[in-house]
Design an enzyme around this catalytic site. Structure first.
Site, PDB file in Angstrom:
ATOM      1  N   ASN A 116      -9.671 -31.069   7.073  1.00 12.56           N
ATOM      2  CA  ASN A 116     -10.268 -31.913   8.107  1.00 12.56           C
ATOM      3  C   ASN A 116     -10.663 -33.279   7.567  1.00 12.56           C
ATOM      4  O   ASN A 116     -11.151 -33.405   6.446  1.00 12.56           O
ATOM      5  CB  ASN A 116     -11.485 -31.226   8.709  1.00 12.56           C
ATOM      6  CG  ASN A 116     -11.118 -29.947   9.418  1.00 12.56           C
ATOM      7  OD1 ASN A 116      -9.941 -29.638   9.575  1.00 12.56           O
ATOM      8  ND2 ASN A 116     -12.107 -29.197   9.845  1.00 12.56           N
ATOM      9  N   ASP A 118     -12.718 -35.212   9.587  1.00 12.85           N
ATOM     10  CA  ASP A 118     -13.748 -35.582  10.561  1.00 12.85           C
ATOM     11  C   ASP A 118     -15.156 -35.764   9.997  1.00 12.85           C
ATOM     12  O   ASP A 118     -16.060 -36.170  10.709  1.00 12.85           O
ATOM     13  CB  ASP A 118     -13.776 -34.580  11.707  1.00 12.85           C
ATOM     14  CG  ASP A 118     -14.022 -33.142  11.244  1.00 12.85           C
ATOM     15  OD1 ASP A 118     -14.701 -32.922  10.222  1.00 12.85           O
ATOM     16  OD2 ASP A 118     -13.507 -32.235  11.927  1.00 12.85           O
ATOM     17  N   HIS A 133      -6.739 -33.899   2.860  1.00 13.52           N
ATOM     18  CA  HIS A 133      -6.006 -34.856   3.693  1.00 13.52           C
ATOM     19  C   HIS A 133      -6.751 -36.185   3.800  1.00 13.52           C
ATOM     20  O   HIS A 133      -6.465 -36.988   4.682  1.00 13.52           O
ATOM     21  CB  HIS A 133      -5.753 -34.292   5.089  1.00 13.52           C
ATOM     22  CG  HIS A 133      -4.736 -33.206   5.111  1.00 13.52           C
ATOM     23  ND1 HIS A 133      -4.479 -32.457   6.231  1.00 13.52           N
ATOM     24  CD2 HIS A 133      -3.910 -32.727   4.157  1.00 13.52           C
ATOM     25  CE1 HIS A 133      -3.538 -31.568   5.965  1.00 13.52           C
ATOM     26  NE2 HIS A 133      -3.184 -31.704   4.704  1.00 13.52           N
ATOM     27  N   CYS A 141      -7.081 -51.315   5.239  1.00 15.07           N
ATOM     28  CA  CYS A 141      -6.051 -52.097   5.904  1.00 15.07           C
ATOM     29  C   CYS A 141      -4.854 -52.231   4.973  1.00 15.07           C
ATOM     30  O   CYS A 141      -4.986 -52.492   3.784  1.00 15.07           O
ATOM     31  CB  CYS A 141      -6.604 -53.476   6.283  1.00 15.07           C
ATOM     32  SG  CYS A 141      -5.404 -54.470   7.188  1.00 15.07           S
TER      33      CYS A 141
END
Length: 142
Positions: A116, A118, A133, A141
């Protein structure tokens, strides 16, 4: 007894047995999108999942590529920032807090591996975490 109660009882028994062994091992937990579904974050492969539906116009196998980003950076940024906002407004749930409590009990013998991005595990208090991940706390950027 409920399924949740049975699972909690079994997990408690496993932790007790391993905790009292002479040569104690590490406990490693692995979580994915399902743990955050209760917090309102859609899974990837569920019936309404992100990878099942894709975006409004594109399947994820094309939308989630660098080539697509180069051609449509504004669309990708809008989607990414929408998800970032969704993650920030989501609240941790009982499962996140249970894992944090297990970490407090096991201390340095505890590790969590999560897919996750989040940030809900960290917000629930988990410290020994590997975010395989990456995360959505930091956006760089290109």
């Amino acid at each position: 007894m409920t399924y949740e109660g049975i699972m909690k009882e079994q997990l408690t028994e496993i932790i007790k047995q391993v905790y009292n062994k002479k040569n104690r091992n590490l406990f490693t937990f692995l979580t994915g999108a399902g743990i955050s579904a209760e917090s309102g974050i859609p899974t990837y492969r569920g019936i309404d999942g992100i990878w099942v539906k894709g975006t409004k116009f594109h399947k994820p196998e094309e939308f989630g590529t660098f080539a697509y980003f180069k051609e449509n950076p504004e669309e990708v940024w809008q989607y990414s920032l929408f998800r970032k906002k969704m993650f920030e407004s989501a609240q941790t749930n009982n499962s996140h807090h249970e894992i944090a409590a297990i970490e407090k009990l096991l201390q340095d013998r505890f590790h969590l591996i999560t897919q996750n991005i989040d940030n809900l595990h960290r917000r629930s208090g988990v410290e020994r975490i590997f975010e395989i991940h990456g995360n959505n706390r930091e956006i760089k950027c290109s």
